[in-house]
Enzyme design. Sequence first.
Site, PDB file in Angstrom:
ATOM      1  N   GLU A 490       0.836  -1.193   0.000  1.00 25.09           N
ATOM      2  CA  GLU A 490       0.000   0.000   0.000  1.00 25.09           C
ATOM      3  C   GLU A 490       0.879   1.254   0.000  1.00 25.09           C
ATOM      4  OE1 GLU A 490      -2.290  -0.642   3.531  1.00 25.09           O
ATOM      5  OE2 GLU A 490      -2.759  -2.686   2.892  1.00 25.09           O
ATOM      6  N   GLN A 543       2.062  -2.090   5.728  1.00 25.12           N
ATOM      7  CA  GLN A 543       2.306  -0.693   6.074  1.00 25.12           C
ATOM      8  C   GLN A 543       2.650  -0.473   7.544  1.00 25.12           C
ATOM      9  OE1 GLN A 543      -0.731   2.738   5.444  1.00 25.12           O
ATOM     10  NE2 GLN A 543       0.445   2.527   3.548  1.00 25.12           N
ATOM     11  N   ASP A 546       0.906  -3.619  13.112  1.00 26.50           N
ATOM     12  CA  ASP A 546      -0.414  -4.080  13.551  1.00 26.50           C
ATOM     13  C   ASP A 546      -1.183  -4.747  12.411  1.00 26.50           C
ATOM     14  OD1 ASP A 546       0.450  -1.404  14.673  1.00 26.50           O
ATOM     15  OD2 ASP A 546      -0.967  -2.001  16.229  1.00 26.50           O
ATOM     16  N   TYR A 547      -0.993  -4.235  11.185  1.00 23.64           N
ATOM     17  CA  TYR A 547      -1.743  -4.754  10.039  1.00 23.64           C
ATOM     18  C   TYR A 547      -1.302  -6.164   9.653  1.00 23.64           C
ATOM     19  CZ  TYR A 547      -2.843   0.235   9.319  1.00 23.64           C
ATOM     20  OH  TYR A 547      -3.235   1.533   9.471  1.00 23.64           O
ATOM     21  N   HIS A 588      -1.621   1.923  15.464  1.00 22.15           N
ATOM     22  CA  HIS A 588      -0.374   2.107  14.718  1.00 22.15           C
ATOM     23  C   HIS A 588       0.837   1.956  15.623  1.00 22.15           C
ATOM     24  CE1 HIS A 588      -2.146   4.593  11.139  1.00 22.15           C
ATOM     25  NE2 HIS A 588      -2.584   3.356  11.191  1.00 22.15           N
TER      26      HIS A 588
END
Length: 799
Positions: A490, A543, A546-547, A588
């Site tokens: 991303e 990105q 956490d993602y 984040h």
Amino acid sequence: MAKLGKEEILNDFYIGWLSRQLSMLGRKEVLNGKAKFGIFGDGKELAQLALAKNFHNGDWRSGYYRDQTWMMASGIYSAEEFFAQLYGQTEVEQNPGNAGRVFNNHFATRSLNPDGSWKNLMAQKNSSADISPTAGQMPRLLGLAYASKLYRNIKEINGEKNFTENGNEVAFGTIGDASTSEGHFWEVMNAAAVQQVPLVMSVFDDGYGISVSRDLQTTKSSISEALKGFEKGKGDKSGMLIYKVNGWDYSKLVEAYAEAVDKSRKLHVPALVHVVELTQPQGHSTSGSHERYKSKERLAWELEFDCLLKFRQWIESEGIATAEELDVIILKTETEAKVAKNAAWKKYTEPIKAERDALVKIIDNRSCICKREKVDKVGLLTQELKRIAFPIRKDNLSTAKRILRHVCTDCSIREKLQDDLGTWLRASIEDGKDRYSTLLYCENERSALVQKVIAPIFSESSPMVNGREIIRDNYDILFAKYPKLVVFGEDVGKIGGVNQTYEGLQEKFGELRVTDTGIRETSIIGQGLGLALRGLRPIAEIQYFDYLLYGLQTLSDDVSTLLWRTKGGQKAPLIISTRGHRLEGVWHSGSPLSMVINSIRGMYVCVPRNMTQAAGMYNTLLQSDDPALVIEPLNGYRLKEKRPDNLGEYTVPLGIPEVLTQGTDITLVTYGSCVRIAQDAVDQLVDFGISVELIDAQTLLPFDTGGVILESLKKTNRILFFDEDVPGGATAYMMQKVLEEQKGFRYLDSEPRTVTAKEHRPAYTTDGDYFSNPNSEDVFEAIYAIMHEGNPKRYPELY
């Protein structure tokens, strides 16, 4: 459709019936106790025969556990291998797909030579290694197809003849209809339709997901109807072709697959083939019976529309063969299936019997009656082992261990028996390790752990730059150095990444090498996995750390187990690049490292403290074949660092901590963004006469392979582990490694302690962060408290 000859049609009839015989015999082998579990492809034979006609050398499969007929028709899987998998045969020569490390009907071709180098993948039909989780095959499928797009359109790699022929390779996926309800399926189909890649997806629809009927699974009770909005129309730049065909109609199946695959191969357009009106004659698996949930009417329909019965009727009605000819073929398959079963069982059991006999030879005639209990325990255990008709290795080892346990210390036979049995046990345990526990990581010269260490070079002219420029400029050199290197994620392309670490690289190297993707973490990871399986060197950017949780299933079940579950048959040197730690706000700033490191054993986890270290880790990994996760420190992109003169060349060794500050009173171990916090605390402690040895772990997997931290502990006799994970998380992991594995407990003069974040997520705002995450004051106070405990007069309580 080209007219099929009698020989080809009857060969399909033969393979279909052989596959069916295997399924029926396989179920019996489980129910009679010879095998542990069975899942089979009965009822799906005809569609897979049609599919296999279009599966060419160089093509790839990412399928599931119903695909045995396809694999047999493609020459990848034999009847004997079917039973070898069922029994759990661990010899690669007899079970090349998984060497007994996973369930039956989990297929894989071997992409690698014994030394770990690539085979010519264009000289064989290729199957990626299956996993059991429903729709788990989907993420990697995207990358397998996307690789063809890159090979076709990037001129620097178009001539890689062992991997491609102008990108003409098709990636074939298969899935059961119920599993299309999983998010993986929708995410990947959407991405494939956007990217326009040669992917042919077969959905085998038998009306059920175990016991749950299709109307409770799928919108409009039809995946092809539900996907109508994805269908590619004239002039559309994105979308897919959609076909729907009955699974019992041989000629229509052959026609549909021929058209779908031809268009996908030539035009690089994805296609969905929805195969309906299929049956599952024996139910979902050996764990239950479908009579429990299917009506009598449904069961009667399944008998009438069994695809092999319909195939026979078609052959006879077309005058291709007589009933007598077909009966002969069926009888032949029944015989061949039994012969294969017996051969596989003999090859599986005889070596274990031989091992049992070797053990019995050691312990036989050495029985003695225990003076205390008046029982000949050695003799009883020996006879018990002899009586087992088909022992497994567990029986052999368990017996040997129990015999040693029960021989009295004053027994006359103990010393010789202990020596002989000990030798046998050690050899057997080592043999078991080779069968089940090797190759979690690369074990040859391509291992990340044996790459040459090249230190960064600094000179008087080395400029101070923002950290993100080091990453960017290092990538610039790497992209020129490695033509197979690609990065995607991303915001990676047009804007150069959210932290500008890819600034200008898309303009320089093109959109196919530095690529923007949609918001789809799982399939970003899968895209990287598929590319790596096909010989490319992908960096998949997630990105924020956490993602990563969106794609943790794919990393845990697929990427990290690949080398192990194929016993060195396939590799995927994928690098996951992300960033984390210490950005204010809940989503984040998390550092769920214990969740990750305990889920992805088989990948390395790098936690650099700054961008110089991060760049060196990328350099190391790109020289190796190991997959890895690199977590860049989120707050370090605009901090000044001295730029090394040898970007793209220097390396950071994995598993080797770095001592940043020498000290004598206590050892402080941390990593990543916490290093700067620790350095602040160390400086504060100097004012109180406390000398701290600060160590940056650098990587959590592997962790301190050379005992650097232990040597520090021997000197200081006190230790504190510090990070931002939850209590009992990565600090507990580090403590176990040092105190238990390295035997560091022997050198402690004080209780070992940890400093971590709170159990909850980090709260919003600077104050929220202050009260949620550890800071330099917390580290200071924890170390001071340890010193106070040892010498309260010199270090009195502060408050």
